[in-house]
Design an enzyme around this catalytic site. Structure first.
Site, mmCIF file in Angstrom:
data_model
loop_
_atom_site.group_PDB
_atom_site.id
_atom_site.type_symbol
_atom_site.label_atom_id
_atom_site.label_comp_id
_atom_site.label_asym_id
_atom_site.label_seq_id
_atom_site.Cartn_x
_atom_site.Cartn_y
_atom_site.Cartn_z
ATOM 1 C CG HIS A 51 -8.473 -1.628 -2.549
ATOM 2 N ND1 HIS A 51 -8.052 -2.362 -3.634
ATOM 3 C CD2 HIS A 51 -9.824 -1.563 -2.646
ATOM 4 C CE1 HIS A 51 -9.102 -2.721 -4.357
ATOM 5 N NE2 HIS A 51 -10.193 -2.260 -3.771
ATOM 6 C CG HIS A 55 -4.696 -4.545 -1.295
ATOM 7 N ND1 HIS A 55 -3.898 -3.461 -1.041
ATOM 8 C CD2 HIS A 55 -5.139 -4.379 -2.580
ATOM 9 C CE1 HIS A 55 -3.841 -2.675 -2.085
ATOM 10 N NE2 HIS A 55 -4.577 -3.214 -3.047
ATOM 11 C CG ASP A 57 -6.371 -4.908 -6.593
ATOM 12 O OD1 ASP A 57 -6.659 -4.605 -5.419
ATOM 13 O OD2 ASP A 57 -5.812 -4.123 -7.381
ATOM 14 C CG HIS A 61 -10.085 -3.115 -7.813
ATOM 15 N ND1 HIS A 61 -10.753 -2.056 -7.249
ATOM 16 C CD2 HIS A 61 -8.802 -2.682 -8.037
ATOM 17 C CE1 HIS A 61 -9.923 -1.029 -7.124
ATOM 18 N NE2 HIS A 61 -8.752 -1.377 -7.607
ATOM 19 C CG HIS A 163 -5.467 -2.124 -12.176
ATOM 20 N ND1 HIS A 163 -4.534 -1.148 -11.900
ATOM 21 C CD2 HIS A 163 -5.723 -2.734 -10.987
ATOM 22 C CE1 HIS A 163 -4.249 -1.165 -10.614
ATOM 23 N NE2 HIS A 163 -4.958 -2.121 -10.026
ATOM 24 C CD GLU A 175 -2.587 -2.861 -6.471
ATOM 25 O OE1 GLU A 175 -2.542 -2.496 -7.664
ATOM 26 O OE2 GLU A 175 -3.575 -2.632 -5.715
#
Length: 213
Positions: A51, A55, A57, A61, A163, A175
């Site tokens: 992270h 990156h 996700d 995650h 999320h 992100e």
């Protein structure tokens, strides 16, 4: 007149001083071989949280049974996108901050700029995105949402509501983008994650290109 760049590099640099989410592994590098009379090459070994820096996700995650990064379809990470500015609108970017750039031809990827200039240190006051805004984007066919902060949720969130909604709606996340030099508008996004078959995230080298005429 300033020429339009052929490529906007929207990736954060990764090095030992890169801001890391509290508790995440920072970037570390050591040399396992150095060029010398007995060795023709330099070879390094690195360790870091996946992270760190810019990156993607993976569902793993935030979903114990979700696919890892290496098992995720690449299609959401490449194609037309829209960069929307919501600078200084935190702590949560709401639909009202994005609505000025929403049109019927909205691409399936949306990147949100919240910083006038990306921070060089960890930002505990980072901007997330509201669940309402995420739901509205998903309803419009958006498949991927990117943001220039370290998280879709506020840094201190324990419920990760945004999320969790991303999980429920089957969206993908980018992100820690660096959008400082990117005007609002439509681009081609290329932000492919590594094929890490056991990881919950992956660094990406994210770029934008002008859309073909």
């Amino acid at each position: 007149m300033t020429a339009t760049p052929l490529i906007w590099d929207i990736s954060a640099p990764v090095h030992s001083a890169s801001p890391a989410y509290p508790g995440d592994a920072p970037y570390q590098q050591r040399w396992t071989a150095r060029i010398s009379a007995d060795c023709p090459v330099n070879v390094g070994a690195i360790s870091l949280s996946p992270h760190l820096g810019t990156h993607a996700d993976a569902p793993l995650h935030y979903d114990a049974s979700g696919p890892s990064m290496g098992a995720v379809d690449l299609q959401p990470y490449i194609g037309p996108c829209r960069v929307i500015h919501a600078i200084g609108c935190g702590p949560l970017i709401a639909w009202q901050h994005l609505q000025h750039a929403i049109t019927p031809d909205l691409p399936p990827r949306v990147l949100v700029r919240t910083y006038a200039q990306a921070p060089q240190q960890w930002d505990e006051h980072l901007s997330g995105i509201t669940t309402d805004a995420i739901a509205r984007l998903a309803d419009l066919g958006v498949q991927l949402i990117g943001i220039d902060t370290a998280s879709m949720d506020p840094a201190g969130s324990t419920t990760l509501d945004s999320h969790m909604l991303v999980r429920a709606r089957g969206l993908r996340i980018l992100e820690n983008l660096v959008l400082d030099a990117v005007p609002e508008g439509d681009y081609e996004l290329i932000a492919l994650p590594l094929k890490l078959m056991e990881a919950e995230a992956s660094p990406v080298r994210a770029i934008l290109r002008p859309l073909a005429a």
